[in-house]
Design a protein around this motif. Structure first.
Motif, short mmCIF file in Angstrom:
data_model
loop_
_atom_site.label_atom_id
_atom_site.label_comp_id
_atom_site.label_asym_id
_atom_site.label_seq_id
_atom_site.Cartn_x
_atom_site.Cartn_y
_atom_site.Cartn_z
N ARG A 162 1.09 -1.32 -0.14
CA ARG A 162 -0.39 -0.15 -0.01
C ARG A 162 0.98 1.11 0.13
O ARG A 162 1.81 1.41 0.56
N ASP A 163 0.91 2.01 -0.89
CA ASP A 163 1.59 3.39 -1.34
C ASP A 163 0.96 4.28 -0.19
O ASP A 163 -0.77 4.27 -0.22
N GLU A 164 1.43 4.96 0.18
CA GLU A 164 1.14 6.24 1.02
C GLU A 164 0.05 7.32 0.30
O GLU A 164 0.59 8.00 -1.22
N PRO A 165 -0.71 7.78 0.53
CA PRO A 165 -1.67 8.95 -0.58
C PRO A 165 -1.11 9.64 -0.76
O PRO A 165 -0.42 10.30 -0.17
N GLU A 166 -0.88 10.59 -1.61
CA GLU A 166 -0.19 11.42 -1.69
C GLU A 166 -1.40 13.04 -2.88
O GLU A 166 -2.13 12.60 -3.06
N ASN A 167 -1.23 14.25 -1.36
CA ASN A 167 -2.43 15.31 -1.48
C ASN A 167 -3.76 14.80 -1.94
O ASN A 167 -4.52 15.27 -2.80
N GLY A 168 -3.91 13.93 -0.65
CA GLY A 168 -5.81 13.24 -1.07
C GLY A 168 -6.03 12.21 -1.09
O GLY A 168 -7.40 11.84 -1.98
N VAL A 169 -5.11 12.03 -2.14
CA VAL A 169 -5.75 11.13 -3.35
C VAL A 169 -5.17 9.96 -3.20
O VAL A 169 -4.24 9.18 -2.76
N THR A 170 -5.77 8.79 -2.73
CA THR A 170 -5.73 7.59 -2.41
C THR A 170 -5.04 6.42 -3.57
O THR A 170 -5.63 7.09 -4.81
N VAL A 171 -4.39 5.83 -3.80
CA VAL A 171 -3.54 5.09 -4.25
C VAL A 171 -3.97 3.25 -4.11
O VAL A 171 -3.42 2.77 -2.98
N LEU A 172 -4.42 2.74 -5.63
CA LEU A 172 -4.84 1.48 -5.21
C LEU A 172 -3.40 0.44 -4.79
O LEU A 172 -2.59 0.73 -4.95
N PRO A 173 -3.66 -0.08 -3.66
CA PRO A 173 -3.09 -1.18 -3.02
C PRO A 173 -2.71 -2.49 -4.54
O PRO A 173 -3.12 -2.31 -5.52
N VAL A 174 -1.12 -2.72 -4.75
CA VAL A 174 -0.40 -3.39 -5.07
C VAL A 174 -0.52 -4.60 -4.71
O VAL A 174 0.39 -4.74 -3.72
N ILE A 175 -0.42 -6.11 -5.48
CA ILE A 175 0.03 -6.94 -5.05
C ILE A 175 1.22 -7.36 -5.41
O ILE A 175 1.50 -7.10 -6.93
N GLU A 176 1.84 -7.72 -4.78
CA GLU A 176 3.66 -8.28 -5.09
C GLU A 176 3.63 -9.99 -4.54
O GLU A 176 3.22 -10.25 -3.50
N TYR A 177 3.33 -10.97 -5.61
CA TYR A 177 3.21 -12.47 -5.29
C TYR A 177 4.65 -13.21 -5.00
O TYR A 177 5.76 -12.97 -5.21
N ALA A 178 4.21 -14.03 -3.93
CA ALA A 178 5.28 -14.85 -4.22
C ALA A 178 5.31 -15.34 -4.65
O ALA A 178 5.36 -15.95 -4.85
N GLU A 179 6.75 -16.47 -3.58
CA GLU A 179 7.33 -17.95 -4.74
C GLU A 179 6.27 -18.92 -5.10
O GLU A 179 5.99 -19.07 -5.98
N LEU A 180 5.21 -18.94 -3.65
CA LEU A 180 4.40 -20.33 -3.95
C LEU A 180 3.51 -19.47 -4.86
O LEU A 180 3.01 -20.34 -5.88
N ALA A 181 2.50 -18.62 -5.07
CA ALA A 181 1.98 -18.13 -6.16
C ALA A 181 2.44 -17.91 -7.73
O ALA A 181 1.77 -18.71 -8.13
N LYS A 182 3.74 -18.06 -7.65
CA LYS A 182 4.50 -17.96 -9.52
C LYS A 182 4.89 -19.44 -9.48
O LYS A 182 4.77 -19.61 -10.58
N ASN A 183 5.35 -20.19 -8.50
CA ASN A 183 5.25 -21.20 -8.63
C ASN A 183 3.84 -22.38 -9.43
O ASN A 183 3.82 -23.01 -10.19
N ILE A 184 2.77 -21.81 -8.26
CA ILE A 184 1.34 -22.05 -9.19
C ILE A 184 0.88 -22.17 -10.69
O ILE A 184 1.07 -22.53 -11.16
N LEU A 185 1.67 -20.31 -10.61
CA LEU A 185 1.25 -19.79 -11.86
C LEU A 185 1.55 -20.77 -13.59
O LEU A 185 1.63 -20.62 -14.21
N ARG A 186 3.84 -20.86 -12.52
CA ARG A 186 4.39 -21.50 -13.90
C ARG A 186 3.85 -22.98 -14.08
O ARG A 186 3.40 -23.74 -15.57
N ALA A 187 3.54 -23.80 -13.23
CA ALA A 187 2.53 -25.07 -13.22
C ALA A 187 1.99 -25.25 -14.33
O ALA A 187 1.57 -26.13 -15.36
N PHE A 188 0.74 -23.47 -14.17
CA PHE A 188 -0.96 -23.91 -14.90
C PHE A 188 -0.44 -23.57 -15.98
O PHE A 188 -0.14 -24.55 -17.24
N TYR A 189 1.03 -22.89 -16.20
CA TYR A 189 0.85 -22.49 -17.88
C TYR A 189 1.62 -23.57 -18.69
O TYR A 189 0.85 -23.44 -19.32
N GLU A 190 2.72 -24.00 -17.84
CA GLU A 190 3.16 -25.04 -18.18
C GLU A 190 2.49 -26.29 -18.73
O GLU A 190 2.80 -26.68 -20.12
N ILE A 191 1.56 -26.68 -18.07
CA ILE A 191 0.25 -27.94 -18.43
C ILE A 191 -0.38 -27.67 -19.58
O ILE A 191 -0.20 -28.04 -20.36
#
Length: 366
Positions: free
Chosen positions: A259-288
């Protein structure tokens, strides 16, 4: 015991009819052979032809034994025996070694001992449990079939059998009323089929269809052979995905919400950073999906678009009702949405649906 379940259901069903004596029980002919046959085949037909107070299971079991039944031999039942022999030639070639020509097949399937064995292997279920005539009276049939209770009880009956194949003898149209709309696939010769919850349903003609017996016979056998050959080429290696179930269950980090801090009252949407587990599942799914033509992303996304849950909120889909392809289609839709909406995969994980999908794949693969 299957027979006990059938009889209990039929007693309840029969009691609800205006004319209980008109109810004709059907189902597994011989439970012992049904449980030991290489692949279980259930034939889904419309209705029996005539009579009251008789049991189709007993009739098929004693078809070539009791004199009374020998006098009422049916072309439809004779065809079922031939079809069953043809499928056995695929699955039990050693038992029928040397049998290859149509003339041999036709002669063996008409031999009483062989036909008795073949009929004891199968199951028959009729959409309408009240007997009809040599041709269907569609007004009576529609009245019966439009009753939600009859469809509900038939659906319950079909849960008893765990077949490998359901051969629909002119009845495939009825499946939509039981299970929802399906997107049927076709063999290279145009025979439609659909795999649902591990069962292959084949849209075929009635066993007494007005066509040469040998043509109909080979159409079915060739279709099953091609379906199985295609399935062997497109075996989806489920373990590549389901191996991550323990990590999902034990709380291994899946993603971080930045979550980035809001600037000048504008709320910035959070960004999801995926961990190794998520990346492994994604990789396995696409390989298959890249290695299995039937389960390519293109095919899975098309299956999702035509699915009954396409209009549902993804995290609300009842995964327990889906077959393998539907589960994978749901996962494909999530990954597709993730490309333009960061966080869709996280929501799917956080809601528990990702773990549900992998567990469902495990159950279907057992």
């Amino acid at each position: 015991m299957i027979r006990e379940k059938e009889n209990e259901l039929f007693a309840k069903w029969k009691a609800e009819l205006k004319v209980p004596s008109a109810f004709i029980p059907d189902g597994v002919v011989d439970e012992t052979l049904w449980s030991h046959t290489p692949k279980r085949v259930l034939y889904l037909l419309k209705e029996v032809n005539g009579g009251e107070n008789w049991d189709e299971r007993h009739y098929l079991a004693r078809y070539d034994i009791e004199e009374e039944y020998k006098k009422t031999h049916s072309p439809s039942i004779d065809s079922l025996a031939r079809w069953q022999l043809g499928l056995n030639l695929l699955w039990e070639p050693d038992m029928w070694k040397g049998v290859s020509s149509w003339q041999e097949i036709d002669a063996i399937a008409a031999e009483p001992a062989a036909r008795t064995h073949l009929l004891h292997q199968l199951a028959v279920a009729n959409l309408k449990k009240i007997s009809g005539g040599s041709t269907v009276d569609w007004d009576k049939f529609d009245t019966y079939w439009s009753d939600d209770r009859n469809r509900e009880l038939l659906k319950e009956q079909l849960t008893f059998y765990d077949p490998d194949y359901v051969i629909c003898g002119g009845t495939a149209w009825a499946l939509e009323k039981l299970y929802g709309k399906w997107k049927w696939e076709q063999t290279s010769r145009g025979v439609s089929y659909y795999v649902f919850n591990g069962v292959t349903y084949i849209d075929f003609c009635h066993p007494d269809a007005r066509a040469p017996r040998n043509i109909v016979f080979y159409a079915l056998v060739d279709a099953v052979k091609e379906i199985e050959e295609n399935a062997a080429k497109n075996v989806f290696p489920l373990a590549q995905l389901t191996q991550y179930i323990p990590q999902l269950e034990n709380g291994t980090p899946f993603a971080t919400v930045v979550r980035d801090e809001p600037e000048n009252g504008v709320t910035v949407l959070p960004v999801i950073e995926y961990a190794e587990l998520a990346k492994n599942i994604l990789r396995a799914f696409y390989e298959i999906t890249e290695s299995c033509a039937e389960y390519s992303m293109e095919n899975l996304l098309a299956a999702y678009e035509h699915s009954p849950f396409a209009e549902s909120v993804i995290t609300k889909v009842d995964v327990g009702e889906l077959d393998v392809k539907a589960v994978l289609a749901l996962m494909a839709a999530v990954l597709h949405m993730e490309r333009w909406d960061n966080g869709t995969l996280y929501s799917f994980y956080y809601s528990g649906k990702l773990l549900e999908c992998l567990k469902r794949l495990t159950a279907l693969g057992e």
